[in-house]
Design a protein around this motif. Sequence first.
Motif, mmCIF file in Angstrom:
data_model
loop_
_atom_site.group_PDB
_atom_site.id
_atom_site.type_symbol
_atom_site.label_atom_id
_atom_site.label_comp_id
_atom_site.label_asym_id
_atom_site.label_seq_id
_atom_site.Cartn_x
_atom_site.Cartn_y
_atom_site.Cartn_z
ATOM 1 N N PHE A 119 -12.456 -8.539 2.129
ATOM 2 C CA PHE A 119 -11.081 -8.626 2.541
ATOM 3 C C PHE A 119 -10.138 -7.544 2.294
ATOM 4 O O PHE A 119 -8.930 -7.160 2.235
ATOM 5 C CB PHE A 119 -10.248 -9.955 2.127
ATOM 6 N N LEU A 120 -10.801 -6.507 1.502
ATOM 7 C CA LEU A 120 -9.972 -5.149 0.888
ATOM 8 C C LEU A 120 -10.499 -3.929 1.809
ATOM 9 O O LEU A 120 -11.643 -3.674 2.143
ATOM 10 C CB LEU A 120 -10.588 -4.977 -0.577
ATOM 11 N N PRO A 121 -9.437 -3.178 2.111
ATOM 12 C CA PRO A 121 -9.623 -1.999 2.926
ATOM 13 C C PRO A 121 -10.465 -0.860 1.905
ATOM 14 O O PRO A 121 -10.525 -1.083 0.874
ATOM 15 C CB PRO A 121 -8.402 -1.235 3.350
ATOM 16 N N VAL A 191 2.581 0.162 9.334
ATOM 17 C CA VAL A 191 2.924 0.102 8.129
ATOM 18 C C VAL A 191 2.060 -0.777 6.906
ATOM 19 O O VAL A 191 1.730 -0.371 5.960
ATOM 20 C CB VAL A 191 4.235 -0.199 7.815
ATOM 21 N N VAL A 192 1.711 -1.711 7.418
ATOM 22 C CA VAL A 192 0.727 -2.701 6.626
ATOM 23 C C VAL A 192 -0.500 -2.043 6.436
ATOM 24 O O VAL A 192 -1.235 -1.763 5.201
ATOM 25 C CB VAL A 192 0.517 -3.920 7.312
ATOM 26 N N ILE A 193 -1.241 -1.397 7.413
ATOM 27 C CA ILE A 193 -2.348 -0.752 7.248
ATOM 28 C C ILE A 193 -2.361 0.504 6.170
ATOM 29 O O ILE A 193 -3.273 0.577 5.324
ATOM 30 C CB ILE A 193 -2.922 -0.283 8.599
ATOM 31 N N VAL A 194 -1.040 1.255 6.628
ATOM 32 C CA VAL A 194 -1.011 2.477 5.468
ATOM 33 C C VAL A 194 -0.926 2.116 4.273
ATOM 34 O O VAL A 194 -1.544 2.733 3.277
ATOM 35 C CB VAL A 194 0.109 3.109 5.939
ATOM 36 N N VAL A 195 0.070 1.000 4.078
ATOM 37 C CA VAL A 195 0.103 0.386 2.621
ATOM 38 C C VAL A 195 -0.998 -0.034 1.842
ATOM 39 O O VAL A 195 -1.080 0.370 0.921
ATOM 40 C CB VAL A 195 1.255 -0.485 2.471
ATOM 41 N N ARG A 196 -1.776 -0.920 2.644
ATOM 42 C CA ARG A 196 -2.962 -1.190 2.280
ATOM 43 C C ARG A 196 -3.819 -0.116 1.826
ATOM 44 O O ARG A 196 -4.382 -0.186 0.785
ATOM 45 C CB ARG A 196 -3.723 -2.234 3.028
ATOM 46 N N LYS A 201 -6.451 3.392 -2.249
ATOM 47 C CA LYS A 201 -6.753 4.692 -2.906
ATOM 48 C C LYS A 201 -6.388 4.984 -4.277
ATOM 49 O O LYS A 201 -6.726 5.739 -5.108
ATOM 50 C CB LYS A 201 -6.292 5.592 -1.942
ATOM 51 N N ALA A 202 -4.931 4.275 -4.556
ATOM 52 C CA ALA A 202 -4.202 4.393 -5.627
ATOM 53 C C ALA A 202 -5.006 3.644 -6.760
ATOM 54 O O ALA A 202 -5.255 4.281 -7.908
ATOM 55 C CB ALA A 202 -2.793 4.089 -5.622
#
Length: 216
Positions: A119-121, A191-196, A201-202
């Motif tokens: 469930f994690l990108p 936005v959801v995809i980019v934020v995830r 990455k962070a």
Amino acid sequence: MLTDVLDWLRGLPPAGLIAAAGLLVFGECTLGLGFVAPGETGLFILGTTVGSVPEFLLMWSVTTVCAIAGDSVGYLIGWKLGPKLRQTKVVRRHGADGWDRTTDVLRRRGALAVLIAIFLPVLRTLMPAAAGTARLPLRKFLPAVVVGAAAWCALHIGIGVAAGEAARRIEKAVGAGSWIVLGVVVAVVAVVIVVRRRRAKAQEANDAKDAGDATR
């Protein structure tokens, strides 16, 4: 405008839509395609074409089987190639830290880590091959993949179904302003995809920094 787009999607050959969904998920679950075309986005879009329970069950069944097959192929790739995958361009360019973190977690947490990573990108794409590299036993890997794949596919197809239905109802209310709804839906998904992905990455960067500090 919005219903025109959704109706156009629904007007495409059902077999073609199902095949596209299956191939997209299969590619997401093997090493590489998930960095280019996230499978959850494709399932969300294709889920808007579902208009009945039988259609949902068919798409869910096909995509779940393809997800399990893709994860199994990725697992075998990791088992056969092992650490060599760490040096490939795909892993080094998009997720070397994520690869290391995934492999480490899989060794320590086993099947639970597989279930969570689905469930994690980023981690989802890396997880199958990393599990094979970590030599996670197939008897632990496969059951977790079956449960996780079924839930993952149902979740994102269901979101698409709900979004498509909501968009049609909203368009009836706003009439000519429906193009705004389409823009909002697309923007929210983006936005959801980019934020995830940025959060993933962070987290990878923080883990790498912590690992570096620990070795000093």
